[in-house]
Design an enzyme around this catalytic site. Sequence first.
Site, PDB file in Angstrom:
ATOM      1  N   ASP A 103     -10.528   1.784  -3.643  1.00 14.47           N
ATOM      2  CA  ASP A 103     -11.085   1.402  -2.343  1.00 14.47           C
ATOM      3  C   ASP A 103     -12.600   1.385  -2.391  1.00 14.47           C
ATOM      4  OD1 ASP A 103      -8.826   0.861  -0.976  1.00 14.47           O
ATOM      5  OD2 ASP A 103      -8.808   2.681   0.240  1.00 14.47           O
ATOM      6  N   ASP A 116       0.826  -1.208   0.000  1.00 17.31           N
ATOM      7  CA  ASP A 116       0.000   0.000   0.000  1.00 17.31           C
ATOM      8  C   ASP A 116       0.868   1.269   0.000  1.00 17.31           C
ATOM      9  OD1 ASP A 116      -2.388   1.398   0.199  1.00 17.31           O
ATOM     10  OD2 ASP A 116      -3.164   0.187   1.847  1.00 17.31           O
TER      11      ASP A 116
HETATM   12  C1  DGJ Z   1      -5.938   1.445   1.823  1.00 20.63           C
HETATM   13  C2  DGJ Z   1      -6.197   0.288   0.926  1.00 20.63           C
HETATM   14  O1  DGJ Z   1      -6.580   0.707  -0.334  1.00 20.63           O
HETATM   15  C3  DGJ Z   1      -7.228  -0.622   1.584  1.00 20.63           C
HETATM   16  O2  DGJ Z   1      -7.592  -1.641   0.715  1.00 20.63           O
HETATM   17  C4  DGJ Z   1      -6.636  -1.142   2.857  1.00 20.63           C
HETATM   18  O3  DGJ Z   1      -5.542  -1.956   2.552  1.00 20.63           O
HETATM   19  C5  DGJ Z   1      -6.233   0.007   3.751  1.00 20.63           C
HETATM   20  N1  DGJ Z   1      -5.412   0.961   3.080  1.00 20.63           N
HETATM   21  C6  DGJ Z   1      -5.496  -0.499   4.959  1.00 20.63           C
HETATM   22  O4  DGJ Z   1      -5.003   0.501   5.731  1.00 20.63           O
END
Ligand code: DGJ
Length: 700
Positions: free
Chosen positions: A504, A440
Amino acid sequence: MSKQSALLSATSSSLLLEVVDGALVIQHWGAPVHGDLASVQTAIRPSIANSSWDQPQFPGFMRESSRGFLGRPTLSGHRNGKAWSTKFEVTDFHHQGNHVAVTLRDFHAELEVVVAFDLDQYGVLFQRATVKNLADSEYCLNEFIHWLPLPKEATQTLDFAGRWSNERNPQRKEIATGTWVRESREGRSGHNFSIADIALTEQTSFQSGNAWATSIAWSGNSHYLVEKLFDGSQSIGAGELLLPGELILSSGQSYEAPALVSVFSAQGLDGVSAAYHSYLRARDIHPQRPRPLTLNMWEALYFDHNEEKIKALVDVAAEVGIERVVLDDGWFHSRRNDRAGLGDWVIDPAVWPNGLSPIIEYINDKGIEFGLWFEGEMVNPDSDLYRAHPEWILHEADRVPPLWRHQLVLDIGHEGAFNHVLEQTSAVLADHNIAYIKWDHNRVLVDAGHLGAAGVRRQTQAIYRLFAELKKRHTGLEIESCASGGARIDLGVIDLVDRFWTSDNNDALERQTIQRWTAQVIAPELLGTHIGPTHGHQTGRTLELSMRATTALFGHAGIEWDITEATPEERKHLATWAQYYKNNRALLHSGKMVRVDYPEPHAYLHGVVAHDASRAIFAYVQLNPTVSIHPSPLKFPSLDESTNYVIKAVFPAGKPRFMLITPPEWMAGITLSGSALSAIGVTAPILAPANAFLIEISKA
Ligand code: DGJ
């Protein structure tokens, strides 16, 4: 043709290069040309207008003021105030097949540029360039932009804008005199990064018309430009956006500019996608094994890592047919929420007293792979790492950049920080059976200095190096590029990763558009597409399982939902959908993506057609209510006109919500020729808004 010229040709496009008066000139990029081209230079030699140059000028590829160019040059920089204007001359021109490498030198500025053009069999054009400092003194390079000429028929541009949870919104606008610039200054490609910049005619649609697309292979700061000059010439370009003083070439040093990856298509936007997807699929490193059906536990657990809960999820995952389970954020030292822990990549005994091995074994025993989350480029001020090395953050002067999600950016361009992240993550990977990591990157880079100089370029190169090293050390490791969803999806990092987290936003209605446009460049098997919860966590919207499942099918599919809460009927549907995905992923991940130019705004009709046109799977997605009682029929391009096909509706995850007494008869299955399917089509049913179903078409 003169000796110093080259024609690069694919079935769908040509690039014609010529050396004119010592300048490298792109005479044509577009539709294929053949035959005798010896007189092209004469044919398009400009006339002399009133109040103009006494002789025609040929600014060529380098677009130099010294050659009469009045727009933005390809290269700009200086040597302590000198060598500010260049006049490059071609000194070497090497042409073989669809490859051209040209060396240009400016003996006064003491610079050398080597530019290479490669056109692949799918019509994808790669432009690569290096700039070398030949002098004893330093040369400060401000900018190097790859440009391509655009013909006048290209009257519009299409690029993409966005934010967290709403990536890749198309922006289509007229090209006017002036420069249209799309900058990314986030230090990652970004949610607002335009995955491509595409010039179009007014008529260009998904299925037809000309399109000139470019995409920059870079994950750091970048810019796309479309420039139309007052003389009427216009061009499209992109390059790395260098911060002040970020690139000072010492004597003999070279700068390798990120490649520009471009496609000309005479078959609309789908023609552009087909070329990009074919190129990506032909790479040796393209994932070969079937893309495993994934359960990401983030939206089921968030930071609440509870072994019993995870086992319960895994039990349902196994029942449904999941092939990979991912433990997301929250497993490492003091990471009980998003305020602490980033930087300390060791398992937290407070939540995992026996480590991760028992849960991994539990998962593996069910025949399921295990994946784990990292965010190695970040650090929370509340972490052991920051307490020990506060100097290892990207920063300028004695300032600490503003916090974002309570975190700062670790300067992995610093060897100490790089090794810390590499060794800690590597140790976790070495000690466990981890098939895949989700990496991430949850904040932007601002004031991002490395030891007093701008550090974005160094940071970008460092993450490429880190991914490469992790893959080298851990054979078979797959990496997902995630950045708060889809903020690091680009053709730069793509050669180091196996999957992108598309967004997301798991709301299927929103996902329809996000996936539709991310796949403009990225092949769907590289895009994570998950069934979200019944009530979307991002939008709060309630959607039918059939809509969520139909949407998630067109990518590297998965689930991101607390499936322990799914009803027995929903689990049954998840299992039949999972089987459907497994039975059909070979087609979904290899065929031609088709976005039908459906004439009404209430629906999308999109699908994948096998390259031999023997089979296709489409989705009809009703976004909004129809205006008319009888909406436009569904027509299917890209099939074989003379072949007979069976067409029917299928519902692997249950039926959508219809607003009909009697559904159209064809849905139960009929036979029609490819020409009838494309020219006449079948009746569109009326669904409730935000509903979808699948349509299978196969050779009779
Ligand atoms: C942002 C990501 O896009 C999510 O899928 C998840 O992994 C969160 N961060 C976790 O903090």
